[in-house]
Design an enzyme around this catalytic site. Structure first.
Site, PDB file in Angstrom:
ATOM      1  N   GLU A   1       3.792  -7.316  -8.272  1.00  9.32           N
ATOM      2  CA  GLU A   1       3.951  -6.813  -7.132  1.00  9.32           C
ATOM      3  C   GLU A   1       3.526  -7.469  -5.714  1.00  9.32           C
ATOM      4  OE1 GLU A   1       3.198  -5.042  -9.630  1.00  9.32           O
ATOM      5  OE2 GLU A   1       4.430  -3.309  -9.698  1.00  9.32           O
TER       6      GLU A   1
ATOM      7  N   HIS B   1      -0.959   7.364 -11.430  1.00  9.79           N
ATOM      8  CA  HIS B   1       0.406   7.528 -11.032  1.00  9.79           C
ATOM      9  C   HIS B   1       0.567   8.595  -9.788  1.00  9.79           C
ATOM     10  CE1 HIS B   1       1.706   5.351 -14.514  1.00  9.79           C
ATOM     11  NE2 HIS B   1       2.815   5.008 -13.797  1.00  9.79           N
TER      12      HIS B   1
END
Lengths: 391, 419
Positions: free
Chosen positions: A127, A196
């Protein structure tokens, strides 16, 4: 109730919502009549608008010039991407599984076939580096849309988002612009577990040079995505994991939503409820109960998390004198905290009650369903809060 | 000093006696990419290690000069500019004209000059906080760099960047980064944009792809962004050269104490790209290697990892007492001063006379003096400049209570900015 604007549309399946209105739609005269009829702000609060919601829905559906077409939220985002990529060949997408897999929430489904593997780039799991790559590409003339498969993963890209997205236009003395869009699903889902279920808007809001928006309906998702891509600023577009299957009829003709504007969801008189993203639906659900109890809440989806649309918010506060903020961020250092300060700084004289802020608990989101439900704000809490404010 | 005779064949020939690398297994069919867009590359890890020790034995190359007179003088002038500028920075810092963290490049000039003088204007350079000389080699005027260091409005970044954030759009200098490693993805993005321009926008330069050079140090080679970008650059065959300026020290951390395998060039072949080691104190050797690496990138053959063995004569920054490095190490490298070496080479090869070189030095002295005068005379940025470049599109400052965008309010830059 004022008529809906031409670009409004109605929302199905998530609780009745009044049509979105542009900022200055309600004529001033009508407003003052209603205020006078309702008595003083501390006296009896009588709902005059109980049936307004239904009428607005009917008006809104007729608002679109042609028939309009129904889409799910992820399809709306996809439409926006396709339109912008067709209009401007420098727009490209990068992220994990955006290409051949079609995106883990199907936002980029089919795009790789349409635009090729370089314009819809499947990145390795890195990322920080691919976000930085997006920054470098933006500095050299491209307009990348970087996807975090889950917003939480972008914590790994914090170095690049803070230092490079946010700062490079400034530290280069304005020489390089970074027209990048960083998007992805965040928020608390259904038992996805703590990592998450993060809300990064509170972490990113301090970064100078970064603009942030949160979409909540297929209509504003498409409009905001297009606006974000066209903006010269680095924009973080917050989507929500639970909203991707929302269905709505959106116009056939091209439209854009203003990045810096808030959306009037339900005009009202008694209290201003400021919210965004998924909490909008909890608020609207609470609004049904509130209307039955005789309250008339004004619901504004702030949409623009940074900067705040203080114009729309201010006009509402000048009318209702009471504010409730409902957010999904944690209490500490959340968007609500900043919004509260901004309102106090700017509209202190108009407030008749302390600003209330309902936020998620300061806990890592638990897996168990009962506990997870308790971490986010539920409609019953919103109803209780409005009752408290309006005493 | 012997010039390197460096051929493309040597560059790509497999290294003998390296265990395992040439016998990498083929990908199983299920793991190969489904679409033809990404070609199935041979899984041989080909790379060549070239150390100056190996090249030193090459007598034939020493017979002819590796550069023309014009090239030699250009290289000399650029290195002298780098040295004199940095020495002036030290003076100015101790006189209180510049502040903060200033990282000087003395001793490493061969790397900057050797690489950057081969680039076109359209090629990009990305650096770290030790970026003054990269800026100068790329063509940013010394007065702009000095004014930036003094924090003046005439600096290349309007005084907003400072020593560690040198940017120049006309010269394609993409920074100046304070955190190590964070520039490498930006460089990878610039290379991606070059490939994109060629393949998607169908805009091709006459020479080939625009090349990006990423400069960084030995400490950065233990950072995740380094490895992630090596992977992505090779995966997509991006036109980039990763230039490691291995000066053996990351502030006070010796490279040998920080790195499990200190031979950084070897990490290139691990990702499928050539890894090259070169004597970074010798500008002609660096230039030879740079030429091949840049041409490879331009032809679309992908990235190269070049490790330059170099040394910084001063401390990490002007605030570093530099107590950990041993005197004999410093004197070893001082004896290999790249400017002295090139001077000796030029004179021995009869490319120029001593007095011509002296006059170059004098000219550069004047240029740097003039840069200081310019910076001194330049104005400080006014208060109104504070909020000017935060957003490219100033609507990012939002809508004020009066309905106008706040940046349109003339009083916006006074007092504390409100959200």
């Amino acid at each position: 109730m004022a008529a809906a604007a031409a670009t409004a549309s109605s929302l199905h399946g998530v609780g009745a919502a009044a049509a979105a209105k542009p900022r200055s739609a309600a004529p001033a005269a009508r407003r003052s009549v209603r205020v006078a009829a309702a008595g003083s702000s501390r006296g009896r609060l009588v709902a005059r608008n109980a049936v307004a919601a239904k009428a607005d829905e009917a008006a809104a559906a007729a608002g679109s010039k042609s028939g309009g077409h129904e889409v799910l939220m992820f399809e709306a985002l996809r439409e926006a991407l396709i339109e912008e990529m067709n209009l401007d060949p420098t727009v490209c997408v990068m992220g994990e599984d955006v290409g051949h897999y079609g995106g883990s929430y199907k936002v980029t489904k089919g795009l790789a076939d349409m635009f090729g593997d370089l314009r819809v780039l499947d990145t390795p799991i890195a990322e920080n580096s691919f976000t930085g790559m997006g920054v470098g590409a933006a500095m050299k003339g491209l307009r990348p849309v970087v996807e975090g498969m889950n917003m939480g993963f972008l914590l790994l890209a914090y170095n690049q988002i803070s230092n490079n997205c946010g700062m490079l236009h400034y530290t280069s003395g304005g020489q390089f612009k970074i027209p990048i869009v960083i998007r992805g699903p965040g928020g608390v889902g259904r038992q996805l577990g703590a990592e998450h279920s993060q809300r990064l808007e509170s972490y990113f809001q301090s970064i100078p040079g970064l603009q942030m928006v949160a979409c909540s309906t297929p209509y504003n998702a498409k409009g905001l995505m297009k606006a974000a891509i066209r903006s010269e600023n680095p924009v973080v577009l917050f989507e929500h994991v639970l909203l991707y299957n929302l269905k709505e009829k959106i116009p056939d003709e091209e439209y854009i939503c203003c990045l810096e504007e808030a959306e009037m969801v339900r005009p009202g008189e008694h209290v201003t409820i400021l919210t965004y993203s998924r909490m909008r639906y909890h608020v609207m659900q609470a609004a049904k109960t509130l209307v039955n109890k005789g309250y008339d809440p004004e619901v504004i989806d702030i949409r623009s998390l940074k900067p705040f649309d203080l114009h729309t918010i201010g006009n509402s506060i000048k009318k209702t004198h009471r504010v409730l903020i409902v957010e999904e961020c944690m209490r500490t250092g959340g968007i609500g905290a900043s919004l509260r300060s901004a309102i106090i700084d700017n509209f202190w004289d108009y407030l008749d009650a302390p600003i209330m802020c309902l936020s998620s608990q300061d806990v890592p989101t638990p897996y168990a369903a009962t506990l997870e439900d308790a971490t986010v704000v539920q409609p019953a809490q919103i109803v209780a809060a409005v009752e408290q404010i309006c005493q | 000093m012997a010039a390197a005779s460096f051929t493309a064949a040597k560059f790509l020939a497999p290294v003998a006696a390296r265990s395992g690398g040439d016998r990498a297994p083929q990908l199983p069919a299920s793991a190969r990419p489904r679409r033809g867009a990404q070609q199935q590359q041979p899984r041989l890890r080909t790379a060549l290690a070239v150390s100056s020790d190996v090249l030193a034995g090459n007598k034939a190359a020493a017979a002819q000069p590796a550069v023309t007179r014009e090239e030699a003088l250009e290289l000399y002038e650029d290195m002298v500019l780098g040295r004199i500028f940095e020495d002036m920075c030290a003076q100015m810092y101790y006189r209180g004209k510049m502040f903060g963290f200033v990282h000087l490049y003395n001793g490493q000039e061969a790397v900057s000059t050797g690489f950057i003088k081969l680039l076109n204007q359209a090629d990009c350079v990305v650096s770290t906080y030790r970026d003054h000389v990269h800026a100068l080699s790329k063509g940013v005027p010394p007065r702009s760099v000095m004014a930036e260091l003094f924090g003046k409005a005439t600096g290349c970044c309007r005084g907003q960047g400072g020593s560690m954030h040198m940017f120049s759009a006309p010269h394609n200098l993409l920074g100046g980064f304070a955190f190590i490693g964070e520039g490498i993805p930006v460089a990878t993005g610039a290379a991606f944009a070059a490939k994109y321009r060629h393949e998607v926008l169908k805009q091709s330069g006459p020479d080939g792809l625009d090349v990006t050079l990423a400069f960084f140090g030995d400490g950065t080679c233990n950072n995740g962004q380094f490895f992630e970008c090596l992977n992505m650059a090779q995966l997509w065959k991006l036109p980039i050269v990763f230039v490691v300026e291995n000066n053996l020290w990351a502030i006070g951390m010796s490279h040998l104490r920080a790195t499990s395998d200190p031979e950084i060039w070897k990490k290139g072949p691990a990702f499928g790209m050539p890894g090259v080691h070169v004597d970074g104190m010798d500008v002609l050797k660096v230039r030879e290697v740079a030429k091949e690496a840049i041409e490879r990138a331009r032809r679309g053959e992908g990235p190269t990892l070049v490790e330059c063995e170099t040394y910084r004569f001063r401390g990490h920054s002007l605030a570093d007492p530099d107590e950990l490095r041993k005197p004999d190490e410093k004197s070893h490298y001082a004896a290999r001063d790249p400017i002295t070496a090139l001077k000796k080479y030029i004179i021995e090869q009869n490319l120029a006379t001593e007095s011509e070189l002296k006059s170059i030095e004098k000219t550069i002295d004047d240029v740097v003096e003039e840069a200081v005068e310019f910076a001194d005379a330049s104005p400080h940025p006014p208060r109104s400049q504070l909020l000017e470049n935060v957003f490219a599109d100033p609507k990012g400052f939002g809508i004020g209570p009066d309905g106008k965008y706040r940046c349109e309010d003339p009083k916006f830059t006074q007092g504390t900015a409100q959200v």
